[in-house]
Write an enzyme that holds these catalytic residues in place. Structure first.
Site, PDB file in Angstrom:
ATOM      1  N   HIS A 138       0.837  -1.205   0.000  1.00 12.76           N
ATOM      2  CA  HIS A 138       0.000   0.000   0.000  1.00 12.76           C
ATOM      3  C   HIS A 138       0.872   1.257   0.000  1.00 12.76           C
ATOM      4  O   HIS A 138       0.597   2.221  -0.718  1.00 12.76           O
ATOM      5  CB  HIS A 138      -0.905   0.017   1.242  1.00 12.76           C
ATOM      6  CG  HIS A 138      -2.213  -0.674   1.053  1.00 12.76           C
ATOM      7  ND1 HIS A 138      -2.311  -2.016   0.786  1.00 12.76           N
ATOM      8  CD2 HIS A 138      -3.503  -0.205   1.100  1.00 12.76           C
ATOM      9  CE1 HIS A 138      -3.588  -2.355   0.688  1.00 12.76           C
ATOM     10  NE2 HIS A 138      -4.331  -1.270   0.863  1.00 12.76           N
TER      11      HIS A 138
ATOM     12  N   HIS B  76       1.052  -4.007   8.953  1.00 15.02           N
ATOM     13  CA  HIS B  76       2.487  -3.738   8.863  1.00 15.02           C
ATOM     14  C   HIS B  76       2.935  -2.999  10.112  1.00 15.02           C
ATOM     15  O   HIS B  76       2.112  -2.457  10.868  1.00 15.02           O
ATOM     16  CB  HIS B  76       2.814  -2.866   7.641  1.00 15.02           C
ATOM     17  CG  HIS B  76       2.441  -3.479   6.328  1.00 15.02           C
ATOM     18  ND1 HIS B  76       3.205  -4.429   5.701  1.00 15.02           N
ATOM     19  CD2 HIS B  76       1.365  -3.261   5.518  1.00 15.02           C
ATOM     20  CE1 HIS B  76       2.634  -4.780   4.568  1.00 15.02           C
ATOM     21  NE2 HIS B  76       1.515  -4.085   4.427  1.00 15.02           N
TER      22      HIS B  76
END
Length: 303
Positions: A177, A240
């Site tokens: 992303h 993450h």
């Protein structure tokens, strides 16, 4: 003496079936389109056919024991909207309002497209080779009852049956992303900085000034702020950690800058608002470098 065989007219090739293909390949952007196609094909193959390296892990590792967010703050589809469709729309809108040439429209689109597909491909290659567990790996894995703690275990202890949910748990580094967002929105930021000429120097009364005012600077920074918010959301969703998103952001930004500079002068150039000229067939003899000159020869005026 036997007559010499006449050379084949140059128009014969152009009139053949391969003529249009040859002319297209001889144009300056043929290799760009070929490379883009190969990158896109490679990215699609990675998505469907490549599984990540599965690092061993401890089931009592608190760093990978965060909950799995079923609903993400920025789903993959919305990341495409934010980092691809919105920047692309704004690029076309700006160029249309400014009455830009077809060539400028062309390189604006081609530059951001290459940045995005290259960032995505490189990111996924690294993801699958590194095989770093996500912060929510244990929740994804659902280890079998009785799995020993303080002992390295493999994917074999997992009971999750959804293939993507399980294997995606080893694709933490770097953040896709983040790299995608900074590739698309980063390119948009560079484009705006060039069009608004915020880094061009001028002199008045023996003093050096920067033409771009704060308002223009903030406009150029807005896409980067959006990209940063997308990256931060990945930490909020426990997909993450900070290390993943920072590396992904740096990767995306680097590729965005590289792609931008392939078609545009540096941001301190007096000509930064216009792309390098199209080195079509008429320019081929004197445009081996796409009509570019070195940065120090751009003619930046300081007097």
């Amino acid at each position: 003496m036997a007559p010499t065989t006449a050379a084949r007219p140059s128009g014969a090739a152009s009139g053949s079936v391969l003529g249009p293909v040859i002319r297209f390949w001889q144009s300056s952007y043929a290799s760009d389109y070929a490379g883009f196609t190969l990158l896109l094909a490679g990215y699609i193959c990675i998505q469907f056919f490549v599984e990540p390296f599965h690092r061993m892990f401890y089931i009592n590792n608190l760093n990978i024991s965060f909950p799995h967010a079923v609903v993400e703050r920025v789903p993959v589809a919305m990341n495409f909207v934010y980092a691809l469709f919105i920047p692309l729309f704004l690029l076309l809108l700006y160029n249309t309002i400014a009455g830009s040439s077809v060539h400028k429209h062309h390189v604006s689109i081609l530059g951001i497209a290459i940045a995005l597909v290259l960032a995505s491909t490189v990111t996924d290659i690294i993801k699958n080779m590194v095989g770093r567990p996500r912060p929510d790996l244990i929740a994804r894995c659902s280890p079998t009852a009785g799995t020993p703690i303080n002992t390295l275990v493999s994917i074999d202890v997992c009971t999750e049956t959804n293939h993507h949910t399980l294997h995606d748990g080893w694709r933490s580094f770097p953040s896709g992303h983040s790299s995608f967002a900074f590739a698309g929105l980063g390119y948009m930021s560079l484009f705006l900085a060039g069009q608004l000429q915020i880094f061009i120097l001028s002199t008045t009364d023996d003093k050096v000034h920067v033409r771009g005012d704060l308002g223009k600077v903030l406009v150029c920074l807005t896409p980067l702020l959006g990209a940063a918010m997308i990256a931060i959301s990945r930490c909020q969703d426990y997909r993450h950690d900070v290390y993943d998103v920072c590396t992904g952001a740096l990767l995306g930004w680097t590729i965005a800058y590289w792609s931008y500079r392939r078609y545009w002068p540096h941001l301190g150039s007096l000509r930064c608002s216009e792309p390098y000229p199209d080195p079509g067939p008429a320019r081929r003899d004197d445009a081996a470098n796409y009509g570019r000159i070195r940065d120090e020869e751009e003619g930046i005026r300081e007097d």
